[in-house]
Design a protein around this motif. Sequence first.
Motif, PDB file in Angstrom:
ATOM      1  N   VAL A 214       0.482  -1.588   0.119  1.00  6.65           N
ATOM      2  CA  VAL A 214       0.136  -0.034   0.214  1.00  6.65           C
ATOM      3  C   VAL A 214       1.063   1.400   0.358  1.00  6.65           C
ATOM      4  CG1 VAL A 214      -1.889   1.017   0.996  1.00  6.65           C
ATOM      5  CG2 VAL A 214      -1.935  -1.280   1.167  1.00  6.65           C
ATOM      6  N   ALA A 215       0.509   2.417  -0.899  1.00  5.49           N
ATOM      7  CA  ALA A 215       1.428   3.872  -0.922  1.00  5.49           C
ATOM      8  C   ALA A 215      -0.348   4.551  -0.744  1.00  5.49           C
ATOM      9  CB  ALA A 215       1.600   4.023  -1.870  1.00  5.49           C
ATOM     10  N   LEU A 216      -0.015   5.512   0.022  1.00  2.27           N
ATOM     11  CA  LEU A 216      -0.773   6.494   1.278  1.00  2.27           C
ATOM     12  C   LEU A 216      -0.050   7.412   0.402  1.00  2.27           C
ATOM     13  CD1 LEU A 216      -2.039   4.342   4.287  1.00  2.27           C
ATOM     14  CD2 LEU A 216      -3.206   4.273   1.674  1.00  2.27           C
ATOM     15  N   ALA A 217      -1.059   8.499   0.383  1.00  5.97           N
ATOM     16  CA  ALA A 217       0.103  10.141   0.335  1.00  5.97           C
ATOM     17  C   ALA A 217      -1.464  11.650   0.007  1.00  5.97           C
ATOM     18  CB  ALA A 217       0.943  10.170  -1.285  1.00  5.97           C
ATOM     19  N   VAL A 218      -0.911  12.698   0.572  1.00  8.36           N
ATOM     20  CA  VAL A 218      -1.644  13.851   0.855  1.00  8.36           C
ATOM     21  C   VAL A 218      -0.724  14.491  -0.606  1.00  8.36           C
ATOM     22  CG1 VAL A 218      -3.218  12.844   1.803  1.00  8.36           C
ATOM     23  CG2 VAL A 218      -1.049  14.307   2.469  1.00  8.36           C
ATOM     24  N   ASP A 219      -1.136  16.284  -1.025  1.00 10.52           N
ATOM     25  CA  ASP A 219      -0.268  16.652  -0.977  1.00 10.52           C
ATOM     26  C   ASP A 219      -0.419  18.122   0.364  1.00 10.52           C
ATOM     27  OD1 ASP A 219      -3.443  17.949  -0.831  1.00 10.52           O
ATOM     28  OD2 ASP A 219      -2.191  19.556  -1.725  1.00 10.52           O
ATOM     29  N   LEU A 220       0.891  18.750   0.364  1.00 15.60           N
ATOM     30  CA  LEU A 220       1.574  19.478   1.243  1.00 15.60           C
ATOM     31  C   LEU A 220       1.510  20.924   0.927  1.00 15.60           C
ATOM     32  CD1 LEU A 220       1.848  19.305   4.545  1.00 15.60           C
ATOM     33  CD2 LEU A 220       4.218  19.626   3.887  1.00 15.60           C
ATOM     34  N   PRO A 221       0.645  21.996   1.000  1.00 15.79           N
ATOM     35  CA  PRO A 221       0.700  23.320   1.030  1.00 15.79           C
ATOM     36  C   PRO A 221       2.239  23.600   1.543  1.00 15.79           C
ATOM     37  CG  PRO A 221      -1.585  23.167   2.134  1.00 15.79           C
ATOM     38  CD  PRO A 221      -0.420  21.955   2.619  1.00 15.79           C
ATOM     39  N   GLU A 222       2.414  24.491   0.710  1.00 14.42           N
ATOM     40  CA  GLU A 222       4.154  25.058   1.173  1.00 14.42           C
ATOM     41  C   GLU A 222       3.845  25.554   2.462  1.00 14.42           C
ATOM     42  OE1 GLU A 222       1.002  28.552  -0.818  1.00 14.42           O
ATOM     43  OE2 GLU A 222       1.573  26.457  -0.610  1.00 14.42           O
TER      44      GLU A 222
END
Length: 261
Positions: A46-54
């Motif tokens: 499994v791979a889980l990810a989100v974007d991260l604001p600056e």
Amino acid sequence: MKELKDTQNERDDRNLPIDRVGVKGLRFPVEVRDKDGSTQRSVATVALAVDLPEHYKGTHMSRFVEALNAHGGCLDVRSMASLPAELLRRLDARKAHVEFEFPFFLSKPAPVTGKPGLMDYGVKFEVEAERDGDVDFVVTIQVPVATLCPCSKQISERGAHNQRGIVTYSVRFREPVWVEDLIALVERSASCELYSLLKRPDEKFVTERAYDNPVFVEDLVRNVASRSNAHDDIVWYRVEAENFESIHNHQAYAVIEKPRS
């Protein structure tokens, strides 16, 4: 208990947003729903990810694993779509990306004797969701096949060289498509499908079937693409074939991708 410092929520001043941040290589037991209504147990990577604001220093890695465990272990297209939404909520993100990759097994009877044997196929579910509600779902399968060279058959007095190949087939769809149906679509496009158990009458059958149905690697991807175009629910595909040549020290390769509309 004394409140601990939340370092991840500290401000970062480099003004560089991160496209994806999260965890990968996580092994997780799953139950996969079959077309016939039963389930089979497997183990997914499994791979889980989100974007991260600056402006954020980091993300909270533990929340990915919390969301995964809360999601449960039964996997199908509909239940998979809910996990990215859970990541968006827990991590206050704008985009979330989820991948489940696992072996999928089918019991296949040998073509003449009917002796059963298990065949394994690689399957990957990828889901990307955005806060505004957009969801992108891609199913990828890896199917081993046999191909026989049309040129070799045409020019040779006796026999023709053949080889095993791998077809990597990715689709987007209007309505969910069963993995079993995608596998069958690919196998029908080759010279012959593969079996895990073959007795002598079965071996004779698959040898002659491949000989009667020669395909180049180009034919293979075109066959899959043509069947995909005729499928009402498949709206996008990418089909890649790699043949492990039996008379060359290299692979033969071809790919077709349908543009996204």
